[in-house]
Scaffold this motif. Structure first.
Motif, PDB file in Angstrom:
ATOM      1  N   ARG A  28      36.180 -23.638  45.712  1.00  0.00           N
ATOM      2  CA  ARG A  28      35.608 -23.274  44.420  1.00  0.00           C
ATOM      3  C   ARG A  28      34.412 -22.342  44.534  1.00  0.00           C
ATOM      4  O   ARG A  28      33.967 -21.777  43.540  1.00  0.00           O
ATOM      5  N   ASN A  68      35.537 -18.477  43.805  1.00  0.00           N
ATOM      6  CA  ASN A  68      35.536 -17.912  42.444  1.00  0.00           C
ATOM      7  C   ASN A  68      34.333 -18.392  41.623  1.00  0.00           C
ATOM      8  O   ASN A  68      34.352 -18.368  40.403  1.00  0.00           O
ATOM      9  N   MET A 102      33.143 -21.203  40.916  1.00  0.00           N
ATOM     10  CA  MET A 102      33.163 -22.425  40.121  1.00  0.00           C
ATOM     11  C   MET A 102      32.111 -23.366  40.687  1.00  0.00           C
ATOM     12  O   MET A 102      31.661 -24.294  40.022  1.00  0.00           O
ATOM     13  N   ARG A 152      36.770 -13.972  38.406  1.00  0.00           N
ATOM     14  CA  ARG A 152      37.864 -14.949  38.359  1.00  0.00           C
ATOM     15  C   ARG A 152      39.163 -14.336  37.864  1.00  0.00           C
ATOM     16  O   ARG A 152      40.247 -14.773  38.237  1.00  0.00           O
ATOM     17  N   ARG A 153      39.064 -13.339  36.987  1.00  0.00           N
ATOM     18  CA  ARG A 153      40.282 -12.693  36.499  1.00  0.00           C
ATOM     19  C   ARG A 153      40.994 -11.945  37.611  1.00  0.00           C
ATOM     20  O   ARG A 153      42.174 -11.619  37.500  1.00  0.00           O
ATOM     21  N   ILE A 166      41.224 -13.228  40.678  1.00  0.00           N
ATOM     22  CA  ILE A 166      41.587 -14.224  41.689  1.00  0.00           C
ATOM     23  C   ILE A 166      42.520 -15.249  41.053  1.00  0.00           C
ATOM     24  O   ILE A 166      42.182 -15.832  40.028  1.00  0.00           O
ATOM     25  N   TYR A 203      44.229 -18.776  40.470  1.00  0.00           N
ATOM     26  CA  TYR A 203      43.644 -20.112  40.619  1.00  0.00           C
ATOM     27  C   TYR A 203      44.673 -21.145  40.174  1.00  0.00           C
ATOM     28  O   TYR A 203      45.126 -21.133  39.041  1.00  0.00           O
ATOM     29  N   ILE A 255      45.491 -25.355  40.186  1.00  0.00           N
ATOM     30  CA  ILE A 255      44.910 -26.664  40.464  1.00  0.00           C
ATOM     31  C   ILE A 255      45.973 -27.751  40.411  1.00  0.00           C
ATOM     32  O   ILE A 255      47.104 -27.511  40.006  1.00  0.00           O
ATOM     33  N   GLN A 299      46.639 -30.490  38.605  1.00  0.00           N
ATOM     34  CA  GLN A 299      47.347 -30.900  37.386  1.00  0.00           C
ATOM     35  C   GLN A 299      47.824 -29.702  36.583  1.00  0.00           C
ATOM     36  O   GLN A 299      48.065 -29.815  35.392  1.00  0.00           O
ATOM     37  N   ALA A 300      47.941 -28.548  37.236  1.00  0.00           N
ATOM     38  CA  ALA A 300      48.376 -27.302  36.601  1.00  0.00           C
ATOM     39  C   ALA A 300      47.367 -26.813  35.564  1.00  0.00           C
ATOM     40  O   ALA A 300      46.986 -25.656  35.567  1.00  0.00           O
ATOM     41  N   GLY A 301      46.895 -27.713  34.687  1.00  0.00           N
ATOM     42  CA  GLY A 301      45.883 -27.305  33.713  1.00  0.00           C
ATOM     43  C   GLY A 301      46.384 -26.255  32.740  1.00  0.00           C
ATOM     44  O   GLY A 301      45.660 -25.337  32.365  1.00  0.00           O
ATOM     45  N   LEU A 302      47.642 -26.383  32.332  1.00  0.00           N
ATOM     46  CA  LEU A 302      48.189 -25.434  31.360  1.00  0.00           C
ATOM     47  C   LEU A 302      47.606 -25.718  29.981  1.00  0.00           C
ATOM     48  O   LEU A 302      47.252 -26.849  29.672  1.00  0.00           O
ATOM     49  N   THR A 314      48.027 -15.405  30.040  1.00  0.00           N
ATOM     50  CA  THR A 314      46.615 -15.588  29.688  1.00  0.00           C
ATOM     51  C   THR A 314      45.705 -14.504  30.279  1.00  0.00           C
ATOM     52  O   THR A 314      44.939 -13.862  29.563  1.00  0.00           O
ATOM     53  N   VAL A 315      45.792 -14.321  31.594  1.00  0.00           N
ATOM     54  CA  VAL A 315      44.873 -13.365  32.222  1.00  0.00           C
ATOM     55  C   VAL A 315      45.162 -11.928  31.773  1.00  0.00           C
ATOM     56  O   VAL A 315      44.226 -11.200  31.423  1.00  0.00           O
ATOM     57  N   ARG A 319      51.087 -18.278  36.263  1.00  0.00           N
ATOM     58  CA  ARG A 319      49.889 -17.863  35.539  1.00  0.00           C
ATOM     59  C   ARG A 319      48.867 -17.259  36.498  1.00  0.00           C
ATOM     60  O   ARG A 319      48.218 -16.263  36.184  1.00  0.00           O
TER      61      ARG A 319
END
Lengths: 388, 225
Positions: free
Chosen positions: A46, A49, A51, A75-76, A78, A80, A82, A84-87, A99-100, A148
């Motif tokens: 982390r 980027n 974080m 970050r755009r 790179i 990323y 995670i 739990q996917a985090g969709l 998204t990006v 993504r």
């Protein structure tokens, strides 16, 4: 290339997550950070980027200190991924992937076209585009997460235990998919896992971490499995690391007997159908026609571990080599497989000239850093290429 | 006379069919006043709630204040407002906004705080700015909770907006108060019934909104939890 220079992270409460770490993550390769929980691996990832901000040292991305870059912009560029996917639950899959590109100001049509492309690249059906994340399985969500991350074609990909939350079968599929993607895309991947098996399977270079982000060993998977730096690393690798090491070597090295004169082994005979596909083994000495299942492997794509496994499973002690259509192209006895385990001239791994920078912070003796190509590209084992 | 007769008297009275004391006019006065109160309350509470929920700072203060605010006596507030600002819209709007703001504030705070932390992390990690995370990720995720807050606030405001008549303004409260003052109980009962119908209608409206206007992903996510 990502470079960590004397990087440390001390939390406000005084606990130290990472202490003075130096590490180089080479361009276009997969570097895996592996270690027990609390070893600081996620913290390190982390930092790339931003974080997490290091409290000492710096992280360089292609020779630019990331601290000098605006976080959102950095970050755009790179990818990323995670655990739990985090969709985004309220957005359709296609818009999640886009998204990006949207953030970068692409027009909607172009962004969606790119997202559709990625959907295919990660092996999802086109109709998935219109679904919402909750309508997908865990494995599918993770694929969308990878899509993504790749949407704006970033050169660097950060993956934080991306496959830990899915079941082993799906995980194996996702790992294979990642290796396939990587062979096409050649991203600079920094991958975090607590699973040494996964690390060895995916990494061109594996960094075994200890608490406070100390590097216990940095090596290619083959070196890691065959010569762990110390007892601690060996224990972390587990008891059957020798066997697992076979999983990194191609089955091609096993000398085959042609099918025509290789059907009989002791009292056993291999029965083939008209297409020369194995049906099973018949015990001639028993005088019955009962078939025992045969075990096979693919010399062109499987590993020595699969060949050995097939030989061990076979009642006759003979692995059957198969072609892509499942036709027998040869047989290999246990002895033949064992003979392939000890190739002349050392390991099968092509070791690049060690880069001095790679050895930074590595315990003495563990610094022969090869950029071993992973399981798929070893191919320098001497010996017969009997399968062809 | 039973209450059914009262109702038929109330609804058949020509004065209640047209003119300044007509049902339609009073309902529209009532809804305008309620709508205004809700609008001001939302403008005040929602942005503040989103911000507090996002930063996580001041959550305890909000919870305590919202609880205390619910104990405020509306009629007392109206009287106070009249004393301070004189008779007028403000005197009524002030207590109604004070009534509507706490549930909206709490809903906004809780809605944003309920956003899946992994989703927030991923949003930041792929390059959304703080305001983009708040508006594009947390706000949609908070939508169901926020909508529930609006439902509570709306029902309370519609029910309480009758106090406007207490300080001489319009709305359905006119029927209730005037009916009592002139001992025309038919008018009081009719007015009270209309208030109840409006409140129930508002409930239904928000139930439908939650059913059809929320993005499917957000709806499903709530069901799953």
């Amino acid at each position: 290339m990502i470079r960590f220079e004397g990087v440390g992270k001390r939390h406000p409460d005084g606990t130290v997550a990472v202490e003075g770490l130096d590490l180089e993550v080479p361009t276009g390769r997969i570097t895996v950070l592996v270690g027990p929980s609390g070893c600081g691996k996620t913290t390190l990832l982390r930092m790339v980027n931003r974080m997490v901000e290091p409290t000492s040292g710096r992280v360089l991305l292609d020779d630019t200190d990331v601290a000098e870059l605006e976080p959102a912009k950095l970050r755009r560029g790179i990818g990323y991924v995670i655990q739990q996917a985090g969709l985004f639950p309220h957005r359709k899959v296609i818009d999640n992937i886009a998204t990006v590109p949207y953030l970068l100001g692409w027009d909607r049509k172009k962004a969606r076209a790119r997202a559709a492309e990625l959907l295919e690249l990660v092996g999802l059906a086109p109709e998935t585009a219109k679904r919402y994340p909750f309508q997908l399985s865990g494995g599918q969500q993770q694929r969308v997460g990878v899509a993504r991350a790749l949407a704006a074609d970033p050169p660097v990909l950060l993956m934080d235990e991306p496959f830990s939350a899915v079941d082993p079968v799906v995980r194996a599929g996702l790992q294979e998919e990642l290796l396939r993607l990587q062979s096409e895309l050649h991203k600079t991947v920094l991958f975090v896992t607590h699973d040494i098996e996964e690390a060895v399977r995916l990494g061109d270079q594996v960094v075994v971490l200890r608490e406070h982000g100390r590097i216990a060993q940095l090596a290619d998977p083959h070196t890691l499995l065959t010569s762990p730096a110390d007892d601690g690393v060996a224990a972390f690798l587990g008891r059957d690391r020798g066997l697992r090491g076979l999983g990194l070597r191609p089955a091609k090295a096993v000398e085959l007997r042609p099918v025509d004169d290789g059907l009989r082994y002791g009292g056993w005979e291999l029965a083939l159908d008209d297409e020369r596909r194995p049906i099973g083994w018949i015990d001639r000495s028993a005088g019955t026609a009962e078939l025992q299942p045969s075990a096979g492997y693919r010399p062109d794509s499987d590993t020595l571990r699969a060949a050995l496994d097939a030989a061990v499973l076979s009642p006759a002690g003979v692995a059957v080599a198969l072609d892509a259509d499942g036709r027998a192209i040869g047989t290999a006895s246990r002895e033949a497989v064992l003979a392939a385990l000890t190739p002349a001239g050392g390991g099968p791994v092509s070791v690049r000239k060690p880069d001095p920078a790679d050895a930074m912070g590595t315990p003495a003796g563990a610094d022969t850093v090869g950029t071993a190509d992973g399981a798929d590209v070893v191919g320098t084992a001497d010996g017969a290429d009997g399968g062809r | 006379m039973n209450w059914l007769n009262w109702l038929s008297d109330f609804f058949s009275d020509p004065d209640h069919r047209s003119g300044p004391d007509s049902i339609l006019h009073r309902v529209s006065e009532h809804l305008t006043l309620s709508g205004e109160a809700l609008l001001y309350a939302a403008l005040l509470a929602v942005p503040l709630g989103l911000l507090i929920g996002y930063t996580g700072r001041g959550v305890n203060v909000v919870t305590a204040l919202a609880g205390a605010a619910r104990a405020l006596p509306t009629l007392g507030l109206v009287t106070l407002a009249v004393l301070l600002a004189g008779v007028g819209d403000t005197a009524v709007l002030f207590p109604l906004v004070a009534l509507a703001a706490p549930p909206l504030l709490v809903a906004a705070v809780e809605g944003v705080r309920g956003t899946d932390p992994d989703v927030r992390d991923a949003a930041r990690g792929i390059g959304l700015t703080h305001s983009q995370v708040l508006l594009q990720v947390c706000l949609p995720s908070a939508a169901p909770t926020l909508l529930a807050g609006f439902r509570t606030a709306t029902v309370q405001v519609i029910a309480t907006a009758t106090v406007a008549a207490y300080v001489g303004l319009g709305g359905l409260g006119r029927y209730v108060i005037d009916g009592l003052a002139t001992r025309q109980y038919a008018v009081t009962v009719g007015g009270a019934l209309l208030v109840v119908l409006l409140a129930v209608g508002a409930q239904l409206f928000f139930a439908l909104l939650a059913r059809f206007a929320l993005p499917p992903g957000v709806r499903a996510q709530r069901r799953a939890r």
